[in-house]
Design an enzyme around this catalytic site. Structure first.
Site, PDB file in Angstrom:
ATOM      1  CB  THR A  31      -2.587 -12.001  10.746  1.00 36.62           C
ATOM      2  OG1 THR A  31      -2.169 -11.254  11.694  1.00 36.62           O
ATOM      3  CG2 THR A  31      -3.787 -12.716  10.924  1.00 36.62           C
ATOM      4  CD  GLN A 105       3.479  -7.795  14.889  1.00 34.39           C
ATOM      5  OE1 GLN A 105       2.243  -8.626  14.506  1.00 34.39           O
ATOM      6  NE2 GLN A 105       3.728  -6.702  14.600  1.00 34.39           N
ATOM      7  CG  HIS A 184       1.495  -5.344  16.245  1.00 31.50           C
ATOM      8  ND1 HIS A 184       1.567  -3.976  15.426  1.00 31.50           N
ATOM      9  CD2 HIS A 184       0.440  -6.146  15.646  1.00 31.50           C
ATOM     10  CE1 HIS A 184       0.670  -4.159  14.441  1.00 31.50           C
ATOM     11  NE2 HIS A 184       0.198  -5.449  14.450  1.00 31.50           N
ATOM     12  CG  ASN A 187      -0.397  -2.633  11.029  1.00 26.25           C
ATOM     13  OD1 ASN A 187      -0.141  -1.191  10.481  1.00 26.25           O
ATOM     14  ND2 ASN A 187      -0.322  -3.817  10.708  1.00 26.25           N
ATOM     15  CE1 TYR A 189      -5.768  -5.202  15.001  1.00 26.20           C
ATOM     16  CE2 TYR A 189      -3.647  -4.953  13.811  1.00 26.20           C
ATOM     17  CZ  TYR A 189      -5.001  -5.341  13.771  1.00 26.20           C
ATOM     18  OH  TYR A 189      -5.275  -6.039  12.481  1.00 26.20           O
ATOM     19  NE  ARG A 236       5.449  -4.397  11.461  1.00 19.94           N
ATOM     20  CZ  ARG A 236       4.824  -4.683  10.133  1.00 19.94           C
ATOM     21  NH1 ARG A 236       3.672  -4.397  10.085  1.00 19.94           N
ATOM     22  NH2 ARG A 236       5.635  -5.007   9.420  1.00 19.94           N
ATOM     23  CG  ASN A 244      -7.963  -2.020  12.215  1.00 17.37           C
ATOM     24  OD1 ASN A 244      -9.108  -2.380  11.751  1.00 17.37           O
ATOM     25  ND2 ASN A 244      -6.823  -2.728  12.385  1.00 17.37           N
ATOM     26  N   GLY A 327       6.530  -8.589   3.440  1.00 16.96           N
ATOM     27  CA  GLY A 327       5.419  -9.055   3.696  1.00 16.96           C
ATOM     28  C   GLY A 327       4.815 -10.135   2.535  1.00 16.96           C
ATOM     29  NE  ARG A 328       1.286  -6.678   0.226  1.00 15.70           N
ATOM     30  CZ  ARG A 328       1.035  -5.544  -0.397  1.00 15.70           C
ATOM     31  NH1 ARG A 328      -0.053  -5.226  -1.107  1.00 15.70           N
ATOM     32  NH2 ARG A 328       1.804  -4.467  -0.306  1.00 15.70           N
TER      33      ARG A 328
HETATM   34  C1  LIG Z   1      -2.126 -11.156   5.017  1.00 17.91           C
HETATM   35  C2  LIG Z   1      -1.490 -10.263   5.672  1.00 17.91           C
HETATM   36  C3  LIG Z   1      -1.452 -10.375   7.005  1.00 17.91           C
HETATM   37  C4  LIG Z   1      -0.780  -9.162   7.825  1.00 17.91           C
HETATM   38  N1  LIG Z   1      -0.654  -9.637   9.358  1.00 17.91           N
HETATM   39  C5  LIG Z   1      -0.058  -8.615  10.017  1.00 17.91           C
HETATM   40  C6  LIG Z   1       0.430  -8.831  11.458  1.00 17.91           C
HETATM   41  O1  LIG Z   1       0.141 -10.001  11.873  1.00 17.91           O
HETATM   42  N2  LIG Z   1       1.338  -7.960  12.076  1.00 17.91           N
HETATM   43  C7  LIG Z   1       1.499  -6.882  11.483  1.00 17.91           C
HETATM   44  O2  LIG Z   1       2.171  -5.808  12.050  1.00 17.91           O
HETATM   45  N3  LIG Z   1       1.123  -6.542  10.134  1.00 17.91           N
HETATM   46  C8  LIG Z   1       0.780  -7.380   9.429  1.00 17.91           C
HETATM   47  N4  LIG Z   1       0.425  -7.125   8.018  1.00 17.91           N
HETATM   48  C9  LIG Z   1       1.043  -5.956   7.335  1.00 17.91           C
HETATM   49  C10 LIG Z   1       2.367  -6.656   6.751  1.00 17.91           C
HETATM   50  O3  LIG Z   1       3.336  -7.020   7.999  1.00 17.91           O
HETATM   51  C11 LIG Z   1       3.111  -5.420   5.962  1.00 17.91           C
HETATM   52  O4  LIG Z   1       3.265  -4.311   6.895  1.00 17.91           O
HETATM   53  C12 LIG Z   1       2.381  -5.289   4.627  1.00 17.91           C
HETATM   54  O5  LIG Z   1       1.914  -6.317   4.240  1.00 17.91           O
HETATM   55  C13 LIG Z   1       3.247  -4.276   3.901  1.00 17.91           C
HETATM   56  O6  LIG Z   1       4.348  -4.965   3.553  1.00 17.91           O
HETATM   57  P1  LIG Z   1       4.614  -5.653   1.983  1.00 17.91           P
HETATM   58  O7  LIG Z   1       4.304  -4.482   1.064  1.00 17.91           O
HETATM   59  O8  LIG Z   1       5.881  -5.990   1.834  1.00 17.91           O
HETATM   60  O9  LIG Z   1       3.471  -7.047   1.949  1.00 17.91           O
HETATM   61  C14 LIG Z   1      -0.336  -8.156   7.326  1.00 17.91           C
HETATM   62  C15 LIG Z   1      -0.391  -7.976   6.058  1.00 17.91           C
HETATM   63  C16 LIG Z   1      -1.125  -8.898   5.190  1.00 17.91           C
HETATM   64  C17 LIG Z   1      -0.973  -8.650   3.736  1.00 17.91           C
END
Ligand SMILES: Cc1cc2nc3c(=O)[nH]c(=O)nc-3n(C[C@H](O)[C@H](O)[C@H](O)COP(=O)(O)O)c2cc1C
Length: 375
Positions: A31, A105, A184, A187, A189, A236, A244, A327-328
């Protein structure tokens, strides 16, 4: 393909239905809260961002609300209006032109919302009227983070309408040119709220027993499969995620039962957030739960959560996962696969620009090539 790619587990192609993923470095759903207002419409800046990341084995789009009721944060994009579909068409077109693949997603936030974001100022909906502890959202550019209120429990008769929202979202994603969709269910939701015991205290056929808690998520997934076909639908989950205000009495039992159903449905993949929302697996990955899921789920397993390239290589080689979502690292490195291939250093992410804003911290992270040109 270079010699290094030949031997590197991250660069072995992978077949998913009719898609061939050229590498195992997938982009996590992220997001970024940068859609155009009013209307939560994907725009040219979003097109540029996704196109920059098209070298991912597969892009999973940011969570996208399937209906006005499914919205939980300001500035997140939707897939329920024609303008949104048209905006997403530009995104998928640009990713495809750049040689990439992208799933959407599909998102309904359930109780993680606020009357300011809901149609007619309604209360957000959930399996049960339980306020999630510590959960916050933002409702405008200058609202800051605000508490989410106690939600309204959905009536049994409303479940068909929820399934219909997902079905319509899935159809709209098809019109928008995606290669598939991810449901999804992580997390905290809506679907996670149904699955986990802490947020689902219902006494009808959608709560109480484990099979009842899984009923709505499985109805939704079946409806999405009916639109897309099983080869193009992923799911997922986040068995141990507490983000949350989430809690489950017995995540191993809950998520192996869910995984068994998903195995029977023959979906394209199961993506597992193997720790908390932001990958803070301070106590390590929940190996017992991962093993239990792997024992019953025979399909493609995508791992997520604070992975490094090295850990991904090891766990793919050991058969602990097939693919990994990042992700990050993908926020800060548009050319992440290339960097992993070369074992090059990574740009660091700036979490102050994760949500909302402009190109800064979004499309202005340099590629290796740009860094070398400017050196
Ligand atoms: C800025 C941000 C936005 C995220 N948005 C979503 C999202 O829209 N949907 C989702 O399932 N997870 C979301 N996540 C979780 C990431 O998909 C991921 O699970 C999490 O960052 C851990 O992976 P990483 O260590 O590779 O960053 C978000 C995480 C971050 C940091």
């Amino acid at each position: 393909m270079s010699n290094q790619q030949h031997n590197d587990p991250l660069f072995q192609p992978f077949t998913m239905g009719d898609l061939t993923l050229p590498n195992r470095v997938l982009m996590s759903p992220l997001t970024r809260s940068r859609s155009s207002q009013p209307g939560d419409i994907p725009n040219d800046m979003n097109v540029h961002y996704y196109q920059q990341r098209a070298s991912a084995g597969l892009i999973l789009s940011e969570a996208t609300q399937i209906s006005p009721q499914g919205k939980g944060y300001a500035f997140t994009p939707g897939i329920h209006s024609q303008e949104q579909v048209n905006g997403w068409k530009k995104v998928t077109g640009a990713v495809h032109t750049a040689g990439g693949r992208i799933h959407m997603q599909l998102w309904h936030v359930g109780r993680i919302s606020h009357p300011e974001l809901q149609p007619n100022g309604n209360l957000p909906v959930a399996p049960s009227a339980i306020k999630p502890e510590g959960a916050k959202t933002f409702i405008s550019a200058d609202s800051g983070m605000v508490d989410v209120p106690e939600p309204r429990a959905l009536e049994s008769a409303e479940m068909a309408g929820i399934v219909e929202q997902y079905r319509q979202g899935a159809l709209n994603a098809q019109e928008a040119g995606f290669d598939g969709v991810e449901v999804h269910a992580a997390n905290g939701y809506l679907l996670d709220q149904f699955i986990k015991s802490g947020s689902n205290h219902r006494t009808d056929e959608f709560g109480g027993s484990l099979e009842n808690r899984l009923r709505l998520p499985l109805m939704v997934i079946q409806a999405v499969i009916d639109v897309w076909g099983k080869d193009k639908v992923g799911v997922r989950v986040g068995p141990t995620g507490s983000f949350n205000g989430m809690y489950d009495d017995n995540p191993t039992e809950t998520f192996t039962a869910f995984a068994k159903h998903l195995n029977d449905l023959g979906i394209a993949y199961l993506e597992v957030v193997e720790d908390s929302f932001q990958g803070n697996h301070a106590s390590g990955r929940p190996e017992d739960i991962i093993d239990a899921i792997r024992a019953v789920y025979k399909g493609t397993y995508i791992a997520n959560g604070a992975y490094t390239a090295e850990e991904a290589r090891t766990r793919i080689s050991e058969g602990l996962c097939d693919l990994v979502t990042f992700g990050r690292p993908f926020i800060a490195n548009p050319d992440l696969p290339e960097r992993f291939c070369q074992n090059a250093p990574l740009n660091e992410w700036d979490d102050s620009t994760f949500y909302g804003g402009d190109e800064h911290g979004y499309t202005d992270y340099p590629t290796l090539e740009a860094l070398e040109t400017n050196a």
